[in-house]
Design a protein around this motif. Structure first.
Motif, PDB file in Angstrom:
ATOM      1  N   ARG A 115       0.826  -1.217   0.000  1.00 36.67           N
ATOM      2  CA  ARG A 115       0.000   0.000   0.000  1.00 36.67           C
ATOM      3  C   ARG A 115       0.857   1.264   0.000  1.00 36.67           C
ATOM      4  NH1 ARG A 115      -1.610   2.738   4.395  1.00 36.67           N
ATOM      5  NH2 ARG A 115      -1.376   0.936   5.777  1.00 36.67           N
ATOM      6  N   ASP A 136      -4.562  -4.981   2.695  1.00 37.98           N
ATOM      7  CA  ASP A 136      -4.101  -3.821   3.473  1.00 37.98           C
ATOM      8  C   ASP A 136      -4.843  -2.597   2.952  1.00 37.98           C
ATOM      9  OD1 ASP A 136      -2.742  -2.096   5.093  1.00 37.98           O
ATOM     10  OD2 ASP A 136      -0.814  -2.269   4.044  1.00 37.98           O
ATOM     11  N   GLN A 157      -6.780  -4.990   7.863  1.00 33.22           N
ATOM     12  CA  GLN A 157      -5.652  -5.856   7.524  1.00 33.22           C
ATOM     13  C   GLN A 157      -5.968  -7.285   7.971  1.00 33.22           C
ATOM     14  OE1 GLN A 157      -2.578  -3.693   9.668  1.00 33.22           O
ATOM     15  NE2 GLN A 157      -2.034  -2.517   7.845  1.00 33.22           N
ATOM     16  N   SER A 160      -2.890  -9.953   9.114  1.00 33.02           N
ATOM     17  CA  SER A 160      -1.820  -9.480   9.995  1.00 33.02           C
ATOM     18  C   SER A 160      -1.051 -10.611  10.668  1.00 33.02           C
ATOM     19  CB  SER A 160      -2.398  -8.553  11.067  1.00 33.02           C
ATOM     20  OG  SER A 160      -2.937  -7.396  10.488  1.00 33.02           O
ATOM     21  N   THR A 189       4.329  -6.348   1.958  1.00 31.40           N
ATOM     22  CA  THR A 189       3.880  -6.370   3.355  1.00 31.40           C
ATOM     23  C   THR A 189       3.052  -7.614   3.658  1.00 31.40           C
ATOM     24  OG1 THR A 189       3.842  -3.950   3.419  1.00 31.40           O
ATOM     25  CG2 THR A 189       2.764  -5.110   5.230  1.00 31.40           C
ATOM     26  N   PHE A 190       1.922  -7.775   2.991  1.00 30.96           N
ATOM     27  CA  PHE A 190       1.076  -8.937   3.246  1.00 30.96           C
ATOM     28  C   PHE A 190       1.159  -9.976   2.120  1.00 30.96           C
ATOM     29  CE2 PHE A 190      -0.653  -5.540   5.821  1.00 30.96           C
ATOM     30  CZ  PHE A 190      -0.851  -6.172   7.041  1.00 30.96           C
TER      31      PHE A 190
END
Length: 332
Positions: A115, A136, A157, A160, A189-190
């Motif tokens: 993001r 996200d 999220q 997480s 990130t995810f």
């Protein structure tokens, strides 16, 4: 197409090899008759998935009297596909037309990218951003007429718990891909992206097998494919389609019929969002592609330049006085 399934190993390797740079270059060397055949196939395909520009008035005639909401993918939709994913820059002209669209309609960027990375490219605070394939989600940091009474600060999220695992796999792949020139690993990130656009075809199979081997120790993660990229993400029931539904709910349109969502995207991960629109019987899914492909979208555009033209027409259409636009109230 539609929902992304885990591809069995042999099919996965074969499908990745087929989209390798070497194969792509070989496929580009076509005879005149083959080029004509491709054109014929595209013209047949576009009859089934007509141009959103040529059918602009028809699309928005269906939105008469209801709220339009815009959903936009990033790579290949707002920016061109490039060899270096860190240089997938958005043009100033595209940024301006997206800004104009957001002045009139709630607008979200839905991307497989991190993001924060997508925001660094777009740099518009009045938008919703859904990164990591929708895992996200954050609302606008700048208040607009569309977000004053909404959950503009929404942060969602759903994956997480997977962050430590994803970081661990990222470090492993970062180390192992050093043996494969031209490859790169992007931490979203995810989710993770293993880019192979610049990898020599001769070592692709070894790269794919390495990634597969690493993931064997992490059954909670799944792999899917995109344009010259392997995507690694948590095995949860969440995708761009779910993100679209969540954002509509956040905007107050979850169970309402007076909304017309428009989703524009170019990759297989966008099919989940196209399918949601088809299942809801609402809005319009628009695939960005200059080659025929199976899709749940209803319309098509050939390239980001046509996306820009489409958004420009949408903004101008909104600005037209009622006397010149019989569908003006569709934008209220």
């Amino acid at each position: 197409m539609g929902k992304q399934n885990v591809i069995v190993p042999d099919q996965w390797v074969d499908s990745m090899r087929a989209s390798s740079p070497t194969h792509a270059k070989a496929a580009a060397v076509l005879s005149g008759s083959q080029e004509a055949s491709h054109d014929d196939e595209y013209h047949k395909w576009v009859k089934q998935y007509p141009s959103a520009l040529s059918n602009f008035d028809d699309i928005f005639a269906a939105s008469k009297g209801i709220q339009i909401v815009m959903f936009l993918d990033y790579d290949g939709t707002l920016s061109p596909i490039v060899d270096d994913p860190d240089r997938a820059f958005m043009s100033d002209a595209m940024r301006e037309v997206v800004r104009d669209a957001a002045r009139h309609f709630p607008t979200a960027i839905v991307s497989g990218r991190c993001r924060d990375k997508v925001f660094s490219f777009v740099r518009l605070r009045e938008l919703y951003y859904a990164g990591s394939h929708g895992m996200d989600i954050k609302g606008p940091s700048k208040t607009t007429k569309h977000t004053k009474a909404k959950r503009k600060g929404v942060l969602f999220q759903p994956a997480s718990v997977f962050l430590p695992m994803i970081d661990e796999v990222y470090k492993t792949l970062l180390r192992k891909t050093e043996l494969f020139p031209g490859s790169s690993v992007e931490n979203n990130t995810f989710s993770l992206s293993v880019h192979y656009r610049c990898v020599d075809d001769k070592i692709l199979s070894s790269l794919f097998e390495m990634v597969k081997s690493v993931l064997e120790d992490y059954p909670e993660l799944r792999r899917t494919s995109g344009k010259k990229v392997l995507e690694i993400r948590p095995s949860i029931n969440w995708d761009k389609g779910k993100a679209l539904e969540f954002l509509l709910e956040s905007l107050g349109f979850g169970d309402r019929t007076d909304v017309f969502p428009v989703y524009i995207g170019d990759d297989c991960t966008d099919e989940d969002a196209f399918k949601v629109l088809r299942d809801r019987g609402q809005g319009a899914g628009i695939l960005v592609s200059d080659i025929p492909k199976e899709t749940h979208a209803s319309y098509s555009l050939r390239e980001p330049a046509e996306v820009k033209e489409f958004l420009s027409r949408l903004v101008e259409w909104k600005r037209l006085p009622s006397s010149k636009n019989k569908y003006k109230d569709a934008m209220s």
